[in-house]
Write a protein that holds these residues in place. Sequence first.
Motif, short mmCIF file in Angstrom:
data_model
loop_
_atom_site.label_atom_id
_atom_site.label_comp_id
_atom_site.label_asym_id
_atom_site.label_seq_id
_atom_site.Cartn_x
_atom_site.Cartn_y
_atom_site.Cartn_z
N SER A 33 52.08 39.31 -133.58
CA SER A 33 51.36 38.64 -132.75
C SER A 33 50.68 37.31 -133.06
O SER A 33 50.32 36.46 -132.40
N TYR A 69 49.95 33.48 -116.57
CA TYR A 69 49.13 34.63 -116.85
C TYR A 69 47.85 34.09 -116.85
O TYR A 69 47.27 33.32 -117.30
N CYS A 84 49.52 39.58 -118.28
CA CYS A 84 50.83 39.74 -118.98
C CYS A 84 50.97 41.04 -119.14
O CYS A 84 50.09 41.97 -119.16
N SER A 86 52.15 42.82 -122.02
CA SER A 86 52.12 43.09 -123.18
C SER A 86 51.23 44.38 -123.36
O SER A 86 49.92 44.51 -122.74
N ARG A 87 51.56 45.17 -124.28
CA ARG A 87 50.56 46.38 -124.48
C ARG A 87 49.69 46.39 -125.81
O ARG A 87 49.01 47.25 -126.40
N LYS A 88 49.86 45.07 -126.44
CA LYS A 88 49.27 44.70 -127.80
C LYS A 88 47.69 44.36 -127.34
O LYS A 88 47.59 43.78 -126.22
N CYS A 91 46.55 40.47 -126.77
CA CYS A 91 47.81 39.87 -126.59
C CYS A 91 47.79 38.61 -127.08
O CYS A 91 46.97 37.79 -127.76
N LYS A 92 49.15 37.90 -127.32
CA LYS A 92 49.25 36.63 -127.84
C LYS A 92 48.61 35.57 -126.83
O LYS A 92 48.13 34.44 -127.54
N ARG A 317 49.80 51.22 -129.41
CA ARG A 317 48.75 50.13 -128.95
C ARG A 317 47.66 50.11 -130.09
O ARG A 317 47.86 51.05 -130.89
#
Length: 481
Positions: A33, A69, A84, A86-88, A91-92, A317
């Motif tokens: 990330s 996004y 987006c 992403s599940r982080k 996110c980036k 997560r």
Amino acid sequence: MLLTDGGEPLGTAAPAVRWTVEQVLALAPDDASRKAGNKLGTAGPWSDTGREEQGAVWGLCRGSGSTPYRTVVDTTGPAYTCSCPSRKFPCKHALGLLLLRASDEAALPSAVPPDWAGEWLAGRRRRAEASAVREEPDGGAGASAGPADPAAARRRAERRAERIGGGVRELERRLTDLVRGGLAAAAEQSGDGLWEETAARMVDAQAPGLAGRVRELGAIPASGPGRPVRLLEECALLHLLDTGWQHIDRLPPPLAATVRTRVGLPGAAEGAPVRDHWLVLAQYDTPEGKIVARRIWLYGRESGRTALLLSFGAPGRSPGQALPVGVTLDAELTPHQGAGQLRAELGTQFGSPVPAATPPPGVTVTGAIAAYGRALGDDPWLDSWPVTLRDVIPVPSRDGWQLADAEGDSALPVAPAALSRPALWKLVALSGGGPLTVFGECGHRGFDPLAAWAPTDAHARRGAQSAPDARPAHAETVPLI
């Protein structure tokens, strides 16, 4: 007020602090990330960016699809939302937006949020107001209907204690068989099937703390020279913990609370909250089985206390709680039970975070070792203790690196886990052969550096002209993990 996604914003109209690049990168859930966020930290992929003076930033980030996004960050949380997949967390795109502001604030002009950003921010404020009503002393409109059934809670606790007791007895039998079979032979065996099966039995007994220590036994055969000694040490600590659980009613209350925590029972935050100006020293994530644990270290300016905020993320997560390293929070913390009482819960914040001026006062290498020794008296299963070293210089040694007293003859070895991190070279470069203030964890494996501060050039130029009792001025906090 917890700093989580969906948490309430700070009740202040003061301008939000502008984060540095280091502080933003400290929020990233992993190295991937950080790299991806760095690529998005320029104005190129962004459009319709803006910011509020109270801390919200937003923008549209061009991606692989036809629709950009939508990214919004409320830095008073911090909290994030992005369209987006992403599940982080963050996110980036959220990281890239914050990095863009850190490097070029002019790229995010002051403006009124567009509808898609304003709706999310307004929703956060509504949830904050509803939460405040529920927490009013008179109960408010959303007060709970009443306490849970204490008799049912007691029966659940008794059933869990019985299951843990059965797991402890089984673990004692397995430790006895291990010792009878010879520790030297066990230390040479490869594979962790036996240990994983034993750890699974401890999980079934609802003793996750015991399961974690059993898994550490399984890692010893691949840990290098001295394996039989380390295996004996870990077995002895496990036996001590088993014995403590079996005689927990005879222990002093603080030690009994520590045993419960080490076995894996959740501890409760209790007692009066401590309000202070808390400096965010470090933040890092570690895998614990299928979940990720996030540790955030804080230091209270007035109380002199060091506190640990601990949160967990479900599989896939990242933990929701996050704080930028190097800022100071005027906030309340409530300590947990236990001998050391380091763990705490973050409560109400009284204003926006501000940049930290100076690091904690720090101790010598000898003082750090003494502090760890005192902590072991309260918690024999303690792997390390948080300390700030003052005036130390990173120097190479035959077995790796050390942090040596600038004006003494003592030194602490750098922990093996830190030797493989690129941040070790950042520490060496920051020092340049001169003394530093370094925060980290001091334990039986050595000292694991987590953050550092170097004296400013102005102070270095003053040199001997400074007053003997004057504290040096320091640069910003540099995360090392």
